[in-house]
Design a protein around this motif. Structure first.
Motif, PDB file in Angstrom:
ATOM      1  N   THR A   7       0.846  -1.174   0.000  1.00  0.00           N
ATOM      2  CA  THR A   7       0.000   0.000   0.000  1.00  0.00           C
ATOM      3  C   THR A   7       0.892   1.238   0.000  1.00  0.00           C
ATOM      4  OG1 THR A   7      -1.867   1.089   1.121  1.00  0.00           O
ATOM      5  CG2 THR A   7      -0.171   0.076   2.521  1.00  0.00           C
ATOM      6  N   GLY A   8       0.281   2.407   0.070  1.00  0.00           N
ATOM      7  CA  GLY A   8       1.081   3.624   0.062  1.00  0.00           C
ATOM      8  C   GLY A   8       0.456   4.721  -0.785  1.00  0.00           C
ATOM      9  N   ILE A   9       1.221   5.783  -0.954  1.00  0.00           N
ATOM     10  CA  ILE A   9       0.743   6.966  -1.659  1.00  0.00           C
ATOM     11  C   ILE A   9       0.733   6.725  -3.175  1.00  0.00           C
ATOM     12  CG2 ILE A   9       1.072   9.438  -1.969  1.00  0.00           C
ATOM     13  CD1 ILE A   9       0.414   8.561   0.894  1.00  0.00           C
ATOM     14  N   SER A  10      -0.308   7.176  -3.832  1.00  0.00           N
ATOM     15  CA  SER A  10      -0.408   7.024  -5.284  1.00  0.00           C
ATOM     16  C   SER A  10       0.769   7.710  -5.971  1.00  0.00           C
ATOM     17  CB  SER A  10      -1.718   7.636  -5.789  1.00  0.00           C
ATOM     18  OG  SER A  10      -2.827   6.993  -5.202  1.00  0.00           O
ATOM     19  N   GLY A  11       1.401   6.996  -6.897  1.00  0.00           N
ATOM     20  CA  GLY A  11       2.550   7.537  -7.607  1.00  0.00           C
ATOM     21  C   GLY A  11       3.875   7.198  -6.963  1.00  0.00           C
ATOM     22  N   SER A  12       3.855   6.421  -5.880  1.00  0.00           N
ATOM     23  CA  SER A  12       5.098   6.110  -5.159  1.00  0.00           C
ATOM     24  C   SER A  12       5.766   4.827  -5.632  1.00  0.00           C
ATOM     25  CB  SER A  12       4.826   6.018  -3.652  1.00  0.00           C
ATOM     26  OG  SER A  12       3.865   5.006  -3.376  1.00  0.00           O
ATOM     27  N   GLY A  13       5.112   4.057  -6.536  1.00  0.00           N
ATOM     28  CA  GLY A  13       5.776   2.886  -7.099  1.00  0.00           C
ATOM     29  C   GLY A  13       5.159   1.552  -6.734  1.00  0.00           C
ATOM     30  N   PHE A  84       4.762  -0.228   2.844  1.00  0.00           N
ATOM     31  CA  PHE A  84       4.161   1.081   2.573  1.00  0.00           C
ATOM     32  C   PHE A  84       5.148   1.919   1.771  1.00  0.00           C
ATOM     33  CE2 PHE A  84       2.757   5.375   3.212  1.00  0.00           C
ATOM     34  CZ  PHE A  84       1.372   5.301   3.375  1.00  0.00           C
ATOM     35  N   LEU A  85       4.751   2.306   0.566  1.00  0.00           N
ATOM     36  CA  LEU A  85       5.601   3.127  -0.296  1.00  0.00           C
ATOM     37  C   LEU A  85       5.186   4.587  -0.182  1.00  0.00           C
ATOM     38  CD1 LEU A  85       5.825   0.889  -3.489  1.00  0.00           C
ATOM     39  CD2 LEU A  85       7.334   0.945  -1.510  1.00  0.00           C
ATOM     40  N   ASN A  86       6.179   5.453  -0.133  1.00  0.00           N
ATOM     41  CA  ASN A  86       5.918   6.868   0.082  1.00  0.00           C
ATOM     42  C   ASN A  86       6.866   7.694  -0.774  1.00  0.00           C
ATOM     43  OD1 ASN A  86       4.813   9.189   1.174  1.00  0.00           O
ATOM     44  ND2 ASN A  86       5.016   8.489   3.287  1.00  0.00           N
ATOM     45  N   ALA A  87       6.587   8.963  -0.908  1.00  0.00           N
ATOM     46  CA  ALA A  87       7.461   9.895  -1.625  1.00  0.00           C
ATOM     47  C   ALA A  87       7.051  11.305  -1.230  1.00  0.00           C
ATOM     48  CB  ALA A  87       7.361   9.701  -3.136  1.00  0.00           C
ATOM     49  N   ASN A  88       7.968  12.250  -1.381  1.00  0.00           N
ATOM     50  CA  ASN A  88       7.616  13.621  -1.032  1.00  0.00           C
ATOM     51  C   ASN A  88       6.672  14.218  -2.080  1.00  0.00           C
ATOM     52  OD1 ASN A  88       9.215  14.789  -3.213  1.00  0.00           O
ATOM     53  ND2 ASN A  88      11.021  14.418  -1.966  1.00  0.00           N
ATOM     54  N   THR A  89       5.978  15.266  -1.684  1.00  0.00           N
ATOM     55  CA  THR A  89       4.938  15.842  -2.539  1.00  0.00           C
ATOM     56  C   THR A  89       5.505  16.360  -3.854  1.00  0.00           C
ATOM     57  OG1 THR A  89       3.630  16.444  -0.592  1.00  0.00           O
ATOM     58  CG2 THR A  89       3.126  17.578  -2.658  1.00  0.00           C
ATOM     59  N   GLU A  90       6.671  16.979  -3.808  1.00  0.00           N
ATOM     60  CA  GLU A  90       7.279  17.511  -5.031  1.00  0.00           C
ATOM     61  C   GLU A  90       7.508  16.410  -6.058  1.00  0.00           C
ATOM     62  OE1 GLU A  90      11.330  19.916  -6.461  1.00  0.00           O
ATOM     63  OE2 GLU A  90      11.019  19.390  -4.344  1.00  0.00           O
ATOM     64  N   ASP A 140      10.885   5.043   1.131  1.00  0.00           N
ATOM     65  CA  ASP A 140      10.761   6.359   0.504  1.00  0.00           C
ATOM     66  C   ASP A 140      11.343   6.279  -0.900  1.00  0.00           C
ATOM     67  OD1 ASP A 140      10.706   8.987  -0.243  1.00  0.00           O
ATOM     68  OD2 ASP A 140      11.990   9.729   1.359  1.00  0.00           O
ATOM     69  N   THR A 141      10.507   6.450  -1.913  1.00  0.00           N
ATOM     70  CA  THR A 141      10.955   6.312  -3.306  1.00  0.00           C
ATOM     71  C   THR A 141      11.260   7.656  -3.965  1.00  0.00           C
ATOM     72  OG1 THR A 141       8.719   6.406  -4.276  1.00  0.00           O
ATOM     73  CG2 THR A 141       9.503   4.259  -3.489  1.00  0.00           C
ATOM     74  N   SER A 142      11.341   8.728  -3.173  1.00  0.00           N
ATOM     75  CA  SER A 142      11.505  10.071  -3.740  1.00  0.00           C
ATOM     76  C   SER A 142      12.744  10.203  -4.614  1.00  0.00           C
ATOM     77  CB  SER A 142      11.573  11.113  -2.616  1.00  0.00           C
ATOM     78  OG  SER A 142      10.422  11.072  -1.811  1.00  0.00           O
ATOM     79  N   HIS A 143      13.832   9.573  -4.188  1.00  0.00           N
ATOM     80  CA  HIS A 143      15.114   9.800  -4.851  1.00  0.00           C
ATOM     81  C   HIS A 143      15.654   8.555  -5.555  1.00  0.00           C
ATOM     82  CE1 HIS A 143      15.384  13.697  -2.835  1.00  0.00           C
ATOM     83  NE2 HIS A 143      15.004  13.089  -1.731  1.00  0.00           N
ATOM     84  N   ILE A 144      14.807   7.576  -5.807  1.00  0.00           N
ATOM     85  CA  ILE A 144      15.314   6.357  -6.429  1.00  0.00           C
ATOM     86  C   ILE A 144      14.556   6.041  -7.718  1.00  0.00           C
ATOM     87  CG2 ILE A 144      16.040   5.392  -4.227  1.00  0.00           C
ATOM     88  CD1 ILE A 144      13.618   3.574  -4.289  1.00  0.00           C
ATOM     89  N   LYS A 145      15.218   5.331  -8.606  1.00  0.00           N
ATOM     90  CA  LYS A 145      14.633   4.934  -9.875  1.00  0.00           C
ATOM     91  C   LYS A 145      13.867   3.618  -9.721  1.00  0.00           C
ATOM     92  CE  LYS A 145      16.619   8.370 -12.037  1.00  0.00           C
ATOM     93  NZ  LYS A 145      15.812   9.506 -12.561  1.00  0.00           N
TER      94      LYS A 145
END
Length: 289
Positions: A7-13, A84-90, A140-145
């Motif tokens: 689960t997690g935030i939409s767009g986080s992977g 749980f997958l997450n990422a920053n809003t930006e 946190d997938t903000s900075h990873i491919k």
């Protein structure tokens, strides 16, 4: 059965993670209604299946608030892991812009304003899923491919290990603190190889940087203090029946000091707990990816 709930935030992977689990031999179901989890697990168990992964997100609306109770019930009979997958809003805004997809919570309840701003939809989703994030293993997938996330997922499910996964992660504060960290240690006060022209282009994985830091008394003292803290409290985290514990070590850029200390801590605990089946160790260097 091994039940993996993604689960997690939409767009986080989440789709990337589900594909990685499918490649590993899991029966995968995307966007499964919460109330159907128990029945599909029971059905697959009767068929002799041993591993299932389900992806559930905000598209299920308020029904997702019942997921923690369902997970607790499943855990009585099965090995349940929650990711749980997450990422920053930006980052999320950029990803939605690139894919031109609509956020699942972009529809407003107010007929006078049928659409809400993307940032507002993201924050609404964070609030809705917050109880799940507190009890799950966070990434946190903000900075990873995408290929890096697939690699990390593969490491998590390797050998389907029982017990606690102890993960050491290096990072750079200038890129933000990892959302997936349970414990964070700041080592920016230590001598920095960045200011040595010969060491600047290298990383904490290189022997030259390792030798430099090994000779610094403050680095050794900091490493000993962090190691002592983990050794003291690790049994408590294990007694809490956690599946994952992420320890993040941060320096300024995530290239030298944090990488070196993560390597030292990983090597120490791997040697000390070698052969133990209740503790599985991983390490990752976020900025080096």
């Amino acid at each position: 059965m091994r039940v993996f709930v993604i689960t997690g935030i939409s767009g986080s992977g989440k789709s990337v993670a589900l594909n990685a689990l499918e490649d590993a031999g899991y029966d995968c179901v995307d966007n499964l209604p919460v109330d159907f989890i128990q029945s599909i697990v029971d059905s697959l168990k009767q068929q002799g299946r041993e591993r299932i992964a389900v992806a559930i997100d905000a598209r299920r609306g308020q029904s997702i608030t019942g997921l923690p109770a369902i997970i607790d019930a499943l855990s009585k009979d099965h090995d349940v892991r929650v990711l749980f997958l997450n990422a920053n809003t930006e980052t999320l805004v950029q990803r939605f812009s690139e894919t031109r997809r609509r956020h699942p919570l972009s529809q407003s309840d107010d007929h006078r304003t049928p659409q809400v701003a993307l940032e507002e939809a993201i924050e609404k989703e964070r609030s809705l899923l917050a109880p799940l994030a507190e009890t799950a293993h966070n990434i946190d997938t903000s900075h990873i491919k995408s290929h890096t996330l697939r690699s990390w997922i593969s490491e998590l499910i390797k050998d389907d290990h029982p017990g606690l996964t102890l993960l050491f992660e290096s990072f750079g504060f200038k890129h933000g603190v990892p959302r997936d960290a349970d414990l964070v240690f700041d080592v920016r006060c230590l001598p920095n190889p960045h200011y040595d022209p010969k060491l600047k282009p290298l990383t904490g994985n290189d022997i030259e940087v390792a030798n430099f830091l090994k000779e610094q008394a403050d680095v050794s003292a900091m490493g000993d203090d962090i190691r002592g803290f983990i050794e003291k409290w690790l049994p408590n985290y294990q007694a809490d029946r956690r599946s994952y514990l992420t320890i993040a070590i941060g320096c300024t850029g995530g290239q030298h000091r944090s990488v070196y200390l993560v390597n030292c801590l990983f090597d120490y605990f791997k040697k000390k707990h070698q052969g133990q089946k209740t503790l599985y160790l991983l390490k990752r260097h976020r900025e080096l990816h």
